[in-house]
Design an enzyme around this catalytic site. Structure first.
Site, PDB file in Angstrom:
ATOM      1  CB  SER A   1      -0.963  -0.035   1.196  1.00 49.90           C
ATOM      2  OG  SER A   1      -1.909   0.994   1.114  1.00 49.90           O
TER       3      SER A   1
ATOM      4  NE  ARG B   1       1.269   5.785  17.141  1.00 47.51           N
ATOM      5  CZ  ARG B   1       2.323   5.905  16.338  1.00 47.51           C
ATOM      6  NH1 ARG B   1       2.822   7.100  16.107  1.00 47.51           N
ATOM      7  NH2 ARG B   1       2.870   4.847  15.785  1.00 47.51           N
TER       8      ARG B   1
END
Length: 571
Positions: free
Chosen positions: A84, A533
């Site tokens: 990808s 995160r």
């Protein structure tokens, strides 16, 4: 290839070796490379991805697993060779299930067991899968394979083919295709409505899209379409450029397309593509403020399952329209058509977002009475949540998403065709059925999504700047904090709030409460490294930056941060 179901009586051998004795000779030829060491390959939303040099054994074994999945389902399954948006030296493999969607989550564990097994354990893993799933190994297994443009893809594709053939699979290799095209082929071939129909081929895929686009723009004067400015497409030097050129030829004067960043003129995904534009918040290579002001543009990723739009305004400032803005545009279309058809109370419409979706998009959807649901980060979670609606729209900010319409909705719409007399309702019905044809129902598809965006801009007679103006993104900031053990951080299922450690939960809530109106922040443990995160939004960029840094410091203090406390942002 036959898709006929087998007898329910399964011939399960004591070991696969009874049926395939040459496994013992073939498996050592595809042993795990020493370079893998103790590394554990993880099958994520995008399958396996890593440096192409260490994935040979993985591809060989995934060919075998794809055959077992096909034998289990009595349907065609798929294997896509791509990494990808990853850099060119990487590669990866995605398995495609019989419905054209992602591999069933219950089989991801088999993929990991097989990929990580030592050579002498592979037969044992195969036997376990066959017994657990009660697979008739004499049943035919049919596999479709396709690949992207990476240098390593042809070789790895061949290894997967060899693995599939080893377990008695029939393999049809489609060669260079986008990931969504392979998903489309499998869905068409396995779906009784489409099996052997006009859309179950590469040419059929283009015909399907072009015909739907023509229907959606049928109310526009042809000369106006011909005079419309081109769409400039950054193809990330990937396979999307090859396939888009074929589609553009079929579209003709209905939509002028200018292709940039082809495989011949640069390195795959390097400083271009949807991932670069969305994550770096920077225009792709091959575009400039001086040459491209006012031009409508979009970026695909390396395998063309993501798309984001962008443009330079007259002052030369670059603007990004990400997956959130695409979802809002699509939602507006379906809400309007359902209202016109007086079906809004009968057919449920919803948009699925992740915690990373911009708060302004959420506010826009709620203001327009569109239901919004939150899902865990990852397209497979969004896809699953979207199935809660009759028409489910999901897009991650990175531009990966689609619209799914349930079969009973499509049947309901087709039954209405012969009963409507009102011209406005007829037009709405024709539009919504054309949208169903255009949008890939199985998986995010950059080509079909881009065409639907273009069709809606034509319908609205909007410029890209007018679309951009439907709402203004709240300023945001992302960062991360390295910690000793990411498992100490727990969140709610949709990841919008921390639940542990308690001190971190309280600290984040307090920081958000004091950061002003529309402020929001969340933390989530990384899926790949010992880090947390951090995402923050606020009314101003300065406010978002300050909130993100404050939350990062709280993570460091309350979740076992490594090294000095954060004093600046980490990309």
């Amino acid at each position: 290839m036959s898709t006929t179901a087998a007898s329910p009586a399964a011939a399960i051998p004591a070991s696969i070796l009874e049926k395939v004795p040459r496994l013992m000779d073939e498996l050592p030829k595809h042993s795990k490379p020493a370079a893998l060491g103790d590394k554990v390959l993880s099958y994520g939303t995008a399958g396996f991805r890593d440096n192409a040099d260490i994935l040979g054994s993985t591809f060989h074994r995934m060919g075998m697993l794809a055959v077992l999945r096909s034998k289990k389902e009595h349907k065609i399954t798929g294997l896509m060779v791509t990494a990808s948006h990853n850099a060119a030296p990487d590669n990866g493999v995605k398995l495609v299930d019989a419905d054209g969607g992602m591999l069933a989550q219950s089989w991801e564990k088999y993929a990991m067991q097989l990929a990580n097994a030592n050579t002498e354990k592979v037969v044992e893993v195969l036997d376990t899968i066959i017994r657990t799933e009660k697979i008739d190994v004499d049943q035919t297994g049919n596999i479709f394979i396709a690949r992207d443009t990476r240098v390593s893809s042809e070789h790895l594709s061949e290894l997967a083919r060899e693995g599939a053939l080893l377990l008695g699979g029939n393999v049809l290799d489609f060669g260079l295709q986008t990931t969504p095209q392979l998903h489309h082929f499998i869905r068409m071939w396995n779906h009784e409505q489409y099996n052997k129909g006009d859309w179950a081929s590469e040419a059929g895929y283009y015909n399907m899209l072009v015909d739907a686009f023509k229907q959606l723009t049928s109310g526009v004067d042809q000369k106006k379409l011909e005079m419309r400015t081109p769409l400039y497409v950054d193809c990330a030097h990937g396979v999307g450029a090859i396939q888009l050129a074929k589609l553009a030829k079929d579209l003709g004067d209905m939509l002028h397309i200018e292709i940039r960043n082809t495989p011949e003129d640069g390195e795959l995904n390097f400083e271009c593509g949807a991932e670069h534009a969305q994550k770096a918040r920077k225009h792709p290579a091959g575009f400039s403020r001086d040459a491209d002001r006012g031009k409508r543009a979009c970026s695909l990723d390396g395998d063309a399952d993501r798309v984001v739009f962008h443009y330079f305004d007259v002052q030369g400032e670059w603007h990004l329209l990400d997956g959130d803005k695409i979802a809002c545009l699509f939602a507006g279309f379906f809400a309007e058509k359902l209202k016109t058809l007086e079906l809004a109370s009968e057919i449920s419409l919803g948009v699925v977002q992740t915690a990373y979706a911009n708060g302004a998009a959420y506010n826009y959807l709620k203001a327009n009475n569109v239901q919004v649901a939150m899902a865990k980060t990852g397209v497979k979670y969004c896809h699953h949540k979207a199935l809660d609606y009759d028409i489910g729209i999901y897009f991650e900010a990175n531009g990966h998403g689609t619209v799914m319409m349930k079969d009973h909705v499509v049947d309901r719409l087709h039954k209405m065709e012969s009963t409507l007399t009102d011209e406005k309702k007829k037009y709405a019905l024709a539009n919504i059925t054309a949208a169903h044809q255009l949008i890939n129902q199985a998986v995010g598809d950059a080509l079909s999504d881009a065409l639907f965006v273009e069709a809606l801009l034509i319908q609205h007679d909007w410029s890209i700047a007018q679309w951009d103006a439907i709402y203004q993104d709240l300023p945001s900031r992302q960062t991360k904090v390295k910690i000793a053990d990411r498992t100490v951080v727990k969140t709610t299922e949709d990841e919008t709030a921390a639940t542990a450690p308690e001190a971190l939960k309280a600290a984040v809530e307090s920081l958000v409460a004091s950061a002003g109106p529309n402020a929001r922040a969340f933390v989530r443990p990384s899926g790949t490294e010992d880090a947390v995160r951090v995402y923050a939004e606020a009314e101003t960029q300065e406010g978002a930056d300050a909130l993100a840094l404050a939350v990062a410091k709280a993570v460091h203090e309350h979740a076992g941060g490594i090294g000095d406390a954060p004093s600046a942002f980490v990309a």
